[in-house]
Write an enzyme that holds these catalytic residues in place. Structure first.
Site, PDB file in Angstrom:
ATOM      1  N   LYS A  99      44.388  43.405  41.238  1.00 28.94           N
ATOM      2  CA  LYS A  99      43.955  42.279  40.410  1.00 28.94           C
ATOM      3  C   LYS A  99      42.935  41.475  41.186  1.00 28.94           C
ATOM      4  O   LYS A  99      43.134  41.150  42.361  1.00 28.94           O
ATOM      5  CB  LYS A  99      45.176  41.379  40.090  1.00 28.94           C
ATOM      6  CG  LYS A  99      44.815  40.157  39.259  1.00 28.94           C
ATOM      7  CD  LYS A  99      44.788  40.490  37.784  1.00 28.94           C
ATOM      8  CE  LYS A  99      44.057  39.456  36.938  1.00 28.94           C
ATOM      9  NZ  LYS A  99      42.578  39.655  36.896  1.00 28.94           N
ATOM     10  N   LYS A 135      38.993  43.724  44.049  1.00 34.12           N
ATOM     11  CA  LYS A 135      37.796  42.911  43.785  1.00 34.12           C
ATOM     12  C   LYS A 135      36.651  43.849  43.494  1.00 34.12           C
ATOM     13  O   LYS A 135      36.674  45.010  43.895  1.00 34.12           O
ATOM     14  CB  LYS A 135      37.455  42.069  45.023  1.00 34.12           C
ATOM     15  CG  LYS A 135      36.598  40.865  44.715  1.00 34.12           C
ATOM     16  CD  LYS A 135      37.443  39.681  44.329  1.00 34.12           C
ATOM     17  CE  LYS A 135      36.635  38.508  43.878  1.00 34.12           C
ATOM     18  NZ  LYS A 135      37.480  37.293  43.772  1.00 34.12           N
ATOM     19  N   GLY A 174      36.713  37.412  36.177  1.00 30.63           N
ATOM     20  CA  GLY A 174      35.423  36.848  36.595  1.00 30.63           C
ATOM     21  C   GLY A 174      35.431  36.376  38.034  1.00 30.63           C
ATOM     22  O   GLY A 174      36.458  36.325  38.697  1.00 30.63           O
ATOM     23  N   ASP A 175      34.252  36.067  38.517  1.00 28.91           N
ATOM     24  CA  ASP A 175      34.030  35.408  39.805  1.00 28.91           C
ATOM     25  C   ASP A 175      32.601  34.860  39.686  1.00 28.91           C
ATOM     26  O   ASP A 175      32.111  34.688  38.551  1.00 28.91           O
ATOM     27  CB  ASP A 175      34.175  36.416  40.972  1.00 28.91           C
ATOM     28  CG  ASP A 175      34.343  35.732  42.332  1.00 28.91           C
ATOM     29  OD1 ASP A 175      35.461  35.349  42.679  1.00 28.91           O
ATOM     30  OD2 ASP A 175      33.332  35.558  43.058  1.00 28.91           O
TER      31      ASP A 175
HETATM   32  N1  GLU Z   1      37.781  35.441  41.103  1.00 26.13           N
HETATM   33  C1  GLU Z   1      38.949  34.625  41.109  1.00 26.13           C
HETATM   34  C2  GLU Z   1      39.538  34.602  42.504  1.00 26.13           C
HETATM   35  O1  GLU Z   1      38.799  34.604  43.463  1.00 26.13           O
HETATM   36  C3  GLU Z   1      39.934  34.988  40.008  1.00 26.13           C
HETATM   37  C4  GLU Z   1      40.401  36.399  39.989  1.00 26.13           C
HETATM   38  C5  GLU Z   1      41.238  36.783  38.782  1.00 26.13           C
HETATM   39  O2  GLU Z   1      41.463  35.929  37.916  1.00 26.13           O
HETATM   40  O3  GLU Z   1      41.653  37.929  38.731  1.00 26.13           O
HETATM   41  O4  GLU Z   1      40.709  34.540  42.705  1.00 26.13           O
END
Ligand code: GLU
Length: 455
Positions: A99, A135, A174-175
């Protein structure tokens, strides 16, 4: 290969694993930075629990289970063929499906995705939810692209990614550079290819197709909830504190909103071009309009608010005196010199909304000067925590109200604070949340790996 002997001490063990990592990944500076911070903070755990050394947990956890790297070909509005590189790192699945978000930014490379994926393992574990670490992203630059170009890119990206993900396999979100619009396009393409409706495959979706209320606010709100817990330890709160927030994306905007709701005066924000300083307190409605509706640069703010100033460049934001600093922009935005300035100006607390916004040297400055420090993987876990709540709602086909999700988020952040603080105490580093959060996040994953055998 790292060979262990029965009398290996914890210190030699962590040294040998880190040195081996430098040998084999020497060019991946961001990944090594993230790894170094975590590996060395785990020494007290290996001292107390040699069985984790014997099972080679550390050698295994620093090695991604799988790295996917692929070509993304798409056509721009001028009819020109464009090629970008896509990544997905499936780092660790000991406690749940991989995730973690997708980042679209020109700086994305294997080292960046690996550092983010590595952090995600521990962050996700800290949320107390069943999610592993992953990621991904691309060096695609969304800046200046038309809506159609963004859509075609997302479709091309998903055309490769779809075969590697699934609601029980790997769940992206997202990120930086990937928000609701991009997740919508990615989901549309996934659904088209799969020929089935599987909303749990992505999080951060729109509310009309399986998204969760409070997901947009979650990272920023969560960061402020966490820092608030930390402030309570010194009998303080956000009330009447002067706060500097860097960034003006999703994390920053909702950190500002929650800090303001708790009575703070937020005086600064930034984007990748420069920062605004508004000594009277940021007009959040105006900032939201500029960033979320007009999708314009932050310089627009001072045109409509003459009492505020705009300065080119980003690091100058840390020269503004504040009680609380919330770096919510990107990695390594606070270096040693900026950290020293913050300390000289009397900062009481630093809460990391972004991933790894402080360099290792900056962190040393906070700790040496007794600045309360909320490390990213604990303080910004609210986003992924609500993503896991989105997965739960998708599976049950029932959706919760804003308040219900917000309450759960708040409780999760309190739990993360308590667990990190307890782990720090248990291992002799009372008050050090960096040690505490790394250890608390690690132990859960390590125990699961131990139970699942040598895989
Ligand atoms: N990109 C966000 C983080 O750095 C959220 C990741 C997600 O919701 O899976 O945690």
């Amino acid at each position: 290969m790292v060979t262990l002997t029965t009398n290996t001490t914890a210190t030699t063990y962590v040294d040998s694993v880190y040195n081996k990592l430098v040998e084999t990944n020497g060019h991946e500076v961001e990944f090594l930075q993230a790894a170094k911070e975590i590996i060395y903070s785990l020494t007290p755990v290996f001292e107390k629990r040699p069985e984790l050394m014997e099972a080679g947990i550390l050698e295994r956890i620093v090695e991604p289970e799988r790295i996917l790297k692929f070509r993304v070909t798409w056509m721009d509005d001028a009819g020109k063929v464009q090629v970008n590189r896509g990544y997905r790192i499936q780092f660790n699945s000991a406690i749940g499906p991989y995730k973690g978000g997708l980042r679209f930014h020109p700086s994305v490379n294997e080292s960046i995705v690996k550092f983010l994926g590595f952090e995600q393992i521990f962050k996700n574990s800290l949320t107390g939810q069943p999610i592993g670490g992953g990621k991904g992203g691309s060096d695609f630059d969304p800046k200046g692209k038309s809506n159609n170009e963004i859509m075609r890119f997302c479709q091309a990206f998903m055309t490769e990614l779809y075969r590697h993900i699934g609601q029980d396999i790997d769940v992206p979100a997202g990120d930086i550079g990937v928000g609701g619009r991009e997740v919508g396009y990615l989901f549309g393409q996934y659904k088209r290819i799969r020929g089935g409706y599987e909303p749990g495959v992505l999080t951060g979706k729109g509310l009309s197709f399986g998204g969760s209320l409070t997901r947009t606010e979650a990272t920023g709100y969560g960061c402020v909830y966490f820092v608030d817990e930390m402030l309570q330890e010194i009998k303080e709160s956000f009330q009447n504190q002067t706060v500097v927030v860097s960034g003006s994306g999703n994390v920053a905007i909702y950190a500002i909103e929650k800090a303001q709701q708790l009575g703070a005066k937020v005086v600064a924000a930034s984007d990748s071009s420069g920062y605004i300083h508004d000594p009277e307190g940021i007009d959040l409605a105006l900032l939201k309009d500029i960033k979320e509706v007009r999708k314009a640069r932050i310089i627009e703010y001072v045109k409509e608010r003459p009492e505020a100033t705009y300065t080119e460049g980003c690091t100058g934001i840390w020269t503004i005196p504040c009680d609380i600093a919330l770096p919510c922009a990107t990695q390594n935005e606070i270096d040693e010199a900026s950290a020293r300035l913050l300390v000289e100006n009397g900062v009481k607390a630093v809460g990391e909304g972004a991933n790894m916004p402080s360099t290792l040297e900056a962190i040393d400055v906070y700790l040496e000067n007794n600045v309360l420090f909320a490390p990213a993987k604990a303080a910004n876990a609210g986003g992924v925590a609500v993503s896991a709540l989105e997965m739960a709602q998708d599976s049950s086909r029932q959706f919760w109200t804003f308040d219900e999700v917000d309450k759960k988020l708040h409780q999760i952040m309190i739990n993360i604070y308590n667990e990190s603080s307890a782990a720090a105490k248990r291992y002799g580093h009372e008050g050090n949340l960096l040690f505490g959060s790394n250890i608390a996040g690690f132990e859960k994953v390590a125990d699961a790996m131990l139970a699942q055998g040598i895989i």
